[in-house]
Design an enzyme around this catalytic site. Sequence first.
Site, PDB file in Angstrom:
ATOM      1  N   HIS A  87      -7.836  -5.312  -0.255  1.00  0.00           N
ATOM      2  CA  HIS A  87      -6.569  -4.610  -0.050  1.00  0.00           C
ATOM      3  C   HIS A  87      -5.799  -5.192   1.138  1.00  0.00           C
ATOM      4  O   HIS A  87      -4.569  -5.268   1.124  1.00  0.00           O
ATOM      5  CB  HIS A  87      -6.859  -3.126   0.179  1.00  0.00           C
ATOM      6  CG  HIS A  87      -5.648  -2.257   0.216  1.00  0.00           C
ATOM      7  ND1 HIS A  87      -4.788  -2.154  -0.847  1.00  0.00           N
ATOM      8  CD2 HIS A  87      -5.141  -1.461   1.190  1.00  0.00           C
ATOM      9  CE1 HIS A  87      -3.805  -1.316  -0.532  1.00  0.00           C
ATOM     10  NE2 HIS A  87      -3.996  -0.890   0.691  1.00  0.00           N
ATOM     11  N   ASP A 108      -8.666  -6.596  -4.574  1.00  0.00           N
ATOM     12  CA  ASP A 108      -8.295  -5.285  -4.030  1.00  0.00           C
ATOM     13  C   ASP A 108      -8.920  -4.201  -4.913  1.00  0.00           C
ATOM     14  O   ASP A 108      -8.541  -4.040  -6.067  1.00  0.00           O
ATOM     15  CB  ASP A 108      -6.766  -5.164  -4.020  1.00  0.00           C
ATOM     16  CG  ASP A 108      -6.276  -3.856  -3.376  1.00  0.00           C
ATOM     17  OD1 ASP A 108      -7.104  -2.984  -3.079  1.00  0.00           O
ATOM     18  OD2 ASP A 108      -5.056  -3.740  -3.179  1.00  0.00           O
ATOM     19  N   SER A 120       0.852  -1.189   0.000  1.00  0.00           N
ATOM     20  CA  SER A 120       0.000   0.000   0.000  1.00  0.00           C
ATOM     21  C   SER A 120       0.897   1.252   0.000  1.00  0.00           C
ATOM     22  O   SER A 120       1.809   1.345  -0.823  1.00  0.00           O
ATOM     23  CB  SER A 120      -0.946  -0.057   1.207  1.00  0.00           C
ATOM     24  OG  SER A 120      -1.951   0.905   1.107  1.00  0.00           O
TER      25      SER A 120
END
Lengths: 375, 375
Positions: free
Chosen positions: A352, A319, A154
């Site tokens: 995610h 995601d 991320s």
Amino acid sequence: MSERSSIGPVEALRLAFTEPIALAAGVSLPTWELAYETYGTLNAARSNAVLICHALSGHHHVAGYYADEPKNLGWWDNLIGPGKPLDTNRFFVVGVNNLGGCHGSTGPCSNHPGTGQPWGADFPVVTVNDWVKAQARLADVLGIDAWAAVVGGSLGGMQALQWTIDLPERVRHALVIAAAPRLTAENIAFNDVARQAILTDPEFHDGHFYRHGVRPTRGLRLARMLGHITYLSDDQMAEKFGRKRRPEAGHFGYGVEFEIESYLHYQGDKFAGYFDANTYLLMTRALDYFDPAETHGGDLAAALAAARAKFLVVAFSTDWRFSPARSREIVNALLKNKHAVSYAEITSPHGHDAFLMDDAHYHAVLAAYLRNVQI
Amino acid sequence: MSERSSIGPVEALRLAFTEPIALAAGVSLPTWELAYETYGTLNAARSNAVLICHALSGHHHVAGYYADEPKNLGWWDNLIGPGKPLDTNRFFVVGVNNLGGCHGSTGPCSNHPGTGQPWGADFPVVTVNDWVKAQARLADVLGIDAWAAVVGGSLGGMQALQWTIDLPERVRHALVIAAAPRLTAENIAFNDVARQAILTDPEFHDGHFYRHGVRPTRGLRLARMLGHITYLSDDQMAEKFGRKRRPEAGHFGYGVEFEIESYLHYQGDKFAGYFDANTYLLMTRALDYFDPAETHGGDLAAALAAARAKFLVVAFSTDWRFSPARSREIVNALLKNKHAVSYAEITSPHGHDAFLMDDAHYHAVLAAYLRNVQI
């Protein structure tokens, strides 16, 4: 394969820097500190060091546990340890809390040297470039000329990518996981709602809530609840919670009735209890600003032209915060430069958040890649 | 084809009911009112009436404008009028503000008959079934035994679907647009965050803010901002706003810098200026509760077995709030019952909001379907 075990008890360290650091916002911090941890042993050639960059709400406690808090496992403990995919028998791993954080590094909760009061909202907005710069200063002190690898998921993956652009000679491999080359309007929109929840909380006090003895927990709670929606996949939410009701719930009211509401409130309350609101603002703004292609006319390939690292890019099928399509933008920009890049798209139901999970395929991909990293 | 023009000036009407209505929440309203509008002329056979059901923030002002407010166009004016797809030369169209609304029908802003003060949070949570029941009472008064069609988008489409289940003999066609047979956990999660924003606003005062002379505008603003993210498509946001900055914006702060932030704040502020917070809570809860299959062991086909209407189901390609897959669940349940159903999946960049847009293909589908509705 060696046995997988925890790295065991670890210690949180802190390093004070007395040379100023000039930040992108135009502010210079005369003195500053970074909280960090290390696992494994730096080899004589100083060639086995791996930097772990954290995401929005992460920190330097990446693996192991503290002797007096045996349940406080590092946030990537499933990945990092003896015999684990990122094997501490082989690598010297460094976790760091970023500048602007709220876990020990200099940030909005730290006292402003001039006033002796917390910086609060006066702490400058920090960028991904600033973090790379600060992390490089930590590397200098640790005697690490070049990282064997910089790894992050991320926002952490964005830092790994930025390392290869800003300090190409100091990173040999970049593992860019569940990331994106820049936020979309929708990504920024979610950040905006989260920030507005904090900024409009009457207990935010323009970011100087510390001196009022209060915290904007309502806003922080909403921000985290919203964040959690974007971290999970629709499918996973459907499977885990669906339309299930709380057995004890009332009906025809606005209390907690659905399991998903209970989950979000729990996550929001927990987070609001410890995280700093100014750090949350700062981290989301760093996300908004991240756009290495911007200074190259929007051309990501041009931005990555000078990179010398080899890359592993990993994305997760469900995601929707940073979808596989976003990772493929990075891969394509690397391929245009004929940089070495491996790409794995992991089928996972976890959205995610998958980058934090102990998924066999995912971890096998990381382990295989890291085995081939020369030290 | 006749010329398309506005229905022109229209009048908001109000009907007071003196027979009580028993609501699903177990509360009975002894007296209650509905705000409504009508366009076109009811034919002698009373066979040309079309009911328009509104979505979360809609109301009875569906087409035309008020003589003293020529810019206040009805929310579906592009669809409804002389020569328009829903042709008022042919149909008698009825718009209604739902019970619990804040545009003239009895709701949380109305005075409680016992206290003379606004109901506020004491107003019962109203369900889609309750709305069908109330709309049927309006039909009774207007002398409409059966609607030629019940039409709605989003939560309005759910009402159209519910009509065919609860009062199958009173609806000949149902136009179910951009809807879903029930919310997913993710849908409920977004509603939950919106509600929590309102419920935790210090100016909500447990729903009795009226008597404090304040309004929970911060919470309502956040709820609307979040809503807007789910109404638009990622692609459309990218095209319309992308990462564009406000020319006059500062930098390295938390003010409005990106165009998408400006858009969301504008929408949030506008909405918070007029909408009632208790109505927002109530409408989102009605969405959460909507699940006609629930009383049939989760079997939507069983729930729809008794329906006698013919159906047009419409979905939009980029709608991620209620995706085409959700509309296909409805279509499949209808097909299992061998009910007559037409299904159109419209390619549109406009996400969920597409149902309100003047899209040529979409309007052509509605026009073609409605031309074949016998009156």
